[in-house]
Design a protein around this motif. Structure first.
Motif, PDB file in Angstrom:
ATOM      1  N   ARG A 160       6.978  10.682  -1.274  1.00 34.31           N
ATOM      2  CA  ARG A 160       6.337   9.393  -0.995  1.00 34.31           C
ATOM      3  C   ARG A 160       4.906   9.576  -0.494  1.00 34.31           C
ATOM      4  O   ARG A 160       4.033   8.758  -0.767  1.00 34.31           O
ATOM      5  CB  ARG A 160       7.167   8.616   0.037  1.00 34.31           C
ATOM      6  CG  ARG A 160       8.363   7.903  -0.594  1.00 34.31           C
ATOM      7  CD  ARG A 160       9.367   7.483   0.447  1.00 34.31           C
ATOM      8  NE  ARG A 160       8.784   6.638   1.486  1.00 34.31           N
ATOM      9  CZ  ARG A 160       9.166   6.635   2.762  1.00 34.31           C
ATOM     10  NH1 ARG A 160      10.117   7.452   3.164  1.00 34.31           N
ATOM     11  NH2 ARG A 160       8.604   5.827   3.622  1.00 34.31           N
ATOM     12  N   MET A 161       4.669  10.671   0.237  1.00 38.75           N
ATOM     13  CA  MET A 161       3.317  10.941   0.732  1.00 38.75           C
ATOM     14  C   MET A 161       2.378  11.239  -0.427  1.00 38.75           C
ATOM     15  O   MET A 161       1.255  10.761  -0.465  1.00 38.75           O
ATOM     16  CB  MET A 161       3.338  12.171   1.657  1.00 38.75           C
ATOM     17  CG  MET A 161       3.272  11.833   3.119  1.00 38.75           C
ATOM     18  SD  MET A 161       2.893  13.283   4.105  1.00 38.75           S
ATOM     19  CE  MET A 161       4.345  14.255   3.891  1.00 38.75           C
ATOM     20  N   LYS A 219      -2.244   8.763  -3.570  1.00 37.38           N
ATOM     21  CA  LYS A 219      -2.853   8.197  -4.789  1.00 37.38           C
ATOM     22  C   LYS A 219      -2.999   6.687  -4.654  1.00 37.38           C
ATOM     23  O   LYS A 219      -3.939   6.093  -5.160  1.00 37.38           O
ATOM     24  CB  LYS A 219      -1.974   8.507  -6.017  1.00 37.38           C
ATOM     25  CG  LYS A 219      -2.000   9.969  -6.411  1.00 37.38           C
ATOM     26  CD  LYS A 219      -1.365  10.162  -7.797  1.00 37.38           C
ATOM     27  CE  LYS A 219      -0.714  11.526  -7.933  1.00 37.38           C
ATOM     28  NZ  LYS A 219       0.729  11.467  -8.258  1.00 37.38           N
ATOM     29  N   ARG A 220      -2.025   6.073  -3.992  1.00 34.82           N
ATOM     30  CA  ARG A 220      -2.043   4.601  -3.877  1.00 34.82           C
ATOM     31  C   ARG A 220      -2.846   4.111  -2.676  1.00 34.82           C
ATOM     32  O   ARG A 220      -2.781   2.940  -2.334  1.00 34.82           O
ATOM     33  CB  ARG A 220      -0.597   4.086  -3.756  1.00 34.82           C
ATOM     34  CG  ARG A 220       0.158   4.058  -5.069  1.00 34.82           C
ATOM     35  CD  ARG A 220       1.381   3.159  -4.955  1.00 34.82           C
ATOM     36  NE  ARG A 220       2.325   3.689  -3.973  1.00 34.82           N
ATOM     37  CZ  ARG A 220       3.459   4.325  -4.307  1.00 34.82           C
ATOM     38  NH1 ARG A 220       3.772   4.497  -5.569  1.00 34.82           N
ATOM     39  NH2 ARG A 220       4.254   4.770  -3.376  1.00 34.82           N
ATOM     40  N   HIS A 221      -3.569   5.010  -2.010  1.00 31.69           N
ATOM     41  CA  HIS A 221      -4.419   4.647  -0.868  1.00 31.69           C
ATOM     42  C   HIS A 221      -3.637   4.007   0.269  1.00 31.69           C
ATOM     43  O   HIS A 221      -4.067   3.018   0.850  1.00 31.69           O
ATOM     44  CB  HIS A 221      -5.552   3.718  -1.305  1.00 31.69           C
ATOM     45  CG  HIS A 221      -6.341   4.287  -2.439  1.00 31.69           C
ATOM     46  ND1 HIS A 221      -7.191   5.358  -2.283  1.00 31.69           N
ATOM     47  CD2 HIS A 221      -6.377   3.963  -3.754  1.00 31.69           C
ATOM     48  CE1 HIS A 221      -7.719   5.655  -3.464  1.00 31.69           C
ATOM     49  NE2 HIS A 221      -7.242   4.834  -4.368  1.00 31.69           N
ATOM     50  N   GLU A 245       4.577   1.731   0.833  1.00 34.08           N
ATOM     51  CA  GLU A 245       4.511   0.583  -0.084  1.00 34.08           C
ATOM     52  C   GLU A 245       5.402  -0.575   0.368  1.00 34.08           C
ATOM     53  O   GLU A 245       5.177  -1.711  -0.039  1.00 34.08           O
ATOM     54  CB  GLU A 245       4.847   1.005  -1.518  1.00 34.08           C
ATOM     55  CG  GLU A 245       6.195   1.674  -1.661  1.00 34.08           C
ATOM     56  CD  GLU A 245       6.519   2.004  -3.115  1.00 34.08           C
ATOM     57  OE1 GLU A 245       5.877   1.429  -4.009  1.00 34.08           O
ATOM     58  OE2 GLU A 245       7.418   2.822  -3.341  1.00 34.08           O
ATOM     59  N   ASP A 246       6.401  -0.286   1.216  1.00 35.31           N
ATOM     60  CA  ASP A 246       7.241  -1.376   1.721  1.00 35.31           C
ATOM     61  C   ASP A 246       6.664  -1.993   2.993  1.00 35.31           C
ATOM     62  O   ASP A 246       7.264  -2.868   3.597  1.00 35.31           O
ATOM     63  CB  ASP A 246       8.656  -0.860   2.025  1.00 35.31           C
ATOM     64  CG  ASP A 246       9.292  -0.228   0.801  1.00 35.31           C
ATOM     65  OD1 ASP A 246       9.058  -0.759  -0.309  1.00 35.31           O
ATOM     66  OD2 ASP A 246       9.986   0.799   0.948  1.00 35.31           O
ATOM     67  N   GLY A 247       5.499  -1.502   3.398  1.00 35.71           N
ATOM     68  CA  GLY A 247       4.853  -2.070   4.580  1.00 35.71           C
ATOM     69  C   GLY A 247       5.249  -1.407   5.884  1.00 35.71           C
ATOM     70  O   GLY A 247       4.813  -1.823   6.952  1.00 35.71           O
ATOM     71  N   ASN A 248       6.076  -0.344   5.811  1.00 34.30           N
ATOM     72  CA  ASN A 248       6.485   0.337   7.046  1.00 34.30           C
ATOM     73  C   ASN A 248       5.421   1.320   7.504  1.00 34.30           C
ATOM     74  O   ASN A 248       4.864   2.050   6.697  1.00 34.30           O
ATOM     75  CB  ASN A 248       7.778   1.121   6.817  1.00 34.30           C
ATOM     76  CG  ASN A 248       8.888   0.230   6.317  1.00 34.30           C
ATOM     77  OD1 ASN A 248       9.134  -0.845   6.864  1.00 34.30           O
ATOM     78  ND2 ASN A 248       9.546   0.661   5.241  1.00 34.30           N
ATOM     79  N   MET A 249       5.170   1.338   8.827  1.00 35.15           N
ATOM     80  CA  MET A 249       4.284   2.344   9.393  1.00 35.15           C
ATOM     81  C   MET A 249       5.112   3.604   9.660  1.00 35.15           C
ATOM     82  O   MET A 249       6.158   3.532  10.293  1.00 35.15           O
ATOM     83  CB  MET A 249       3.685   1.870  10.714  1.00 35.15           C
ATOM     84  CG  MET A 249       2.760   0.664  10.631  1.00 35.15           C
ATOM     85  SD  MET A 249       1.332   0.896   9.558  1.00 35.15           S
ATOM     86  CE  MET A 249       0.528   2.297  10.316  1.00 35.15           C
TER      87      MET A 249
END
Ligand code: C2E
Ligand code: MG
Ligand code: MG
Ligand code: MG
Length: 278
Positions: free
Chosen positions: A30-31, A36-38, A67-71
């Motif tokens: 995921r990292m 790539k997805r900033h 991408e799910d908004g989790n920190m």
């Protein structure tokens, strides 16, 4: 019965280990995609210079919102990046972004410094170090405006290649800080073996000060040694007015913590610098 219990512990251990490895592999994947997805960005925590009352530098801290908004906390993903080698790409991103942002800070009229965390694994080759220096100069930032923060375990390890790279960076004007001082096998003794500009004392060191007299005495001793060695001390994790006043009384050089400000995105940092009054 003992035998059965032992076997059960054994299975349990393997399950736990496998789960942990799977989780780390998932984070790594995921990292890589997140880069790539900033999904990564920097925030900056102001550091105050007690001698002038001004903000003289900030620490760049990495943030990841997936991408799910989790920190996801750096305490979780940095160790994975270090293990898998992705720390090289992450570290390159951090340096570049910090330079881009710092050119803005300087142009806005604040000639302050920025402090950047470096993992031990990033200090493996001289080529990277040279790339960092050219990145810094490409953005018109003086090397002397950059501090690299490294942990004390690296300095104590006597790893010649890494120490040589640190020497080289410092010979080019980059400043060095020992991060999280007081959490490892802190031996004040090794400070004389290696030239550093700053010691950052970990917040656990001050967590019960000023009530805890042992912590106050240790702080006092550390400040005296640092002064004799011409090293500046930055207190981390200053959360209360009492800690702040203690540090000022003891003539600590710098402080950083929620009492002054939490880490801020660039636009909020610029506003903070404009409004700052001691
Ligand atoms: P660190 O370098 O020791 O950074 C200080 C940490 O303390 C930061 O946590 C900061 O948000 C937190 N902090 C600041 N003031 C206070 C306070 O008053 N109270 C408390 N309780 N905490 C405070 P953060 O941002 O979660 O970072 C954790 C660690 O992750 C950092 O510790 C650093 O070792 C690592 N890290 C962060 N960004 C990077 C990076 O770009 N590269 C590398 N290699 N490591 C990084
Ligand atoms: Mg740090
Ligand atoms: Mg620290
Ligand atoms: Mg720390």
């Amino acid at each position: 019965a003992a035998k059965t219990a032992g076997r059960r512990t054994h299975y349990f251990f393997n399950d736990e280990l496998r789960e942990q490895t799977e989780r780390q592999n998932a984070i790594h994947k995921r990292m890589r995609e997140g880069l790539k997805r900033h999904e990564f960005y920097l925030v900056y925590q102001p550091i105050i210079d007690f001698s002038t009352g001004k903000i003289s530098k900030c620490e760049a801290l990495l943030r990841w919102q997936d991408e799910d908004g989790n920190m996801i906390s750096p305490a979780e993903f940095i160790p994975v990046a270090e293990r898998t080698g992705l720390i090289h790409e992450l570290g390159q991103f951090v340096l570049e972004q910090a330079c881009v942002d710092w050119a803005v800070v300087h142009k806005s009229g604040y000639p302050i410094e920025v402090s950047i965390n470096r993992s031990e694994r990033e200090l493996n080759d001289m080529e990277s170090a040279k790339r960092w220096l050219s990145c810094i100069s490409q953005h018109g930032i003086p090397n002397t405006s950059i501090t690299f923060e490294i942990t004390e375990s690296l300095l104590m390890s006597n790893k010649q290649r890494q120490l040589q790279i640190l020497h080289y960076l410092r010979s080019q004007g980059v400043q060095l800080a020992i991060d999280d001082f007081g959490t490892g096998y802190s031996s004040i003794n090794y400070l004389q073996r290696y030239p550093v500009d700053y010691i950052k004392i970990d917040r656990s060191f001050l967590s019960q000060a000023p009530q805890n007299k042992v912590q106050v005495a240790l702080l006092d001793a550390l400040l005296q040694v640092a002064r004799a060695l011409d090293i500046n001390v930055i207190a981390e994790g200053v959360e209360t007015r009492q800690q702040w006043e203690l540090l000022q009384r003891q003539r600590c050089d710098f402080a950083q913590g929620y009492f002054i400000s939490e880490p801020l995105p660039l636009n909020e940092l610029l506003k903070f610098l404009k409004d700052w009054q001691f």
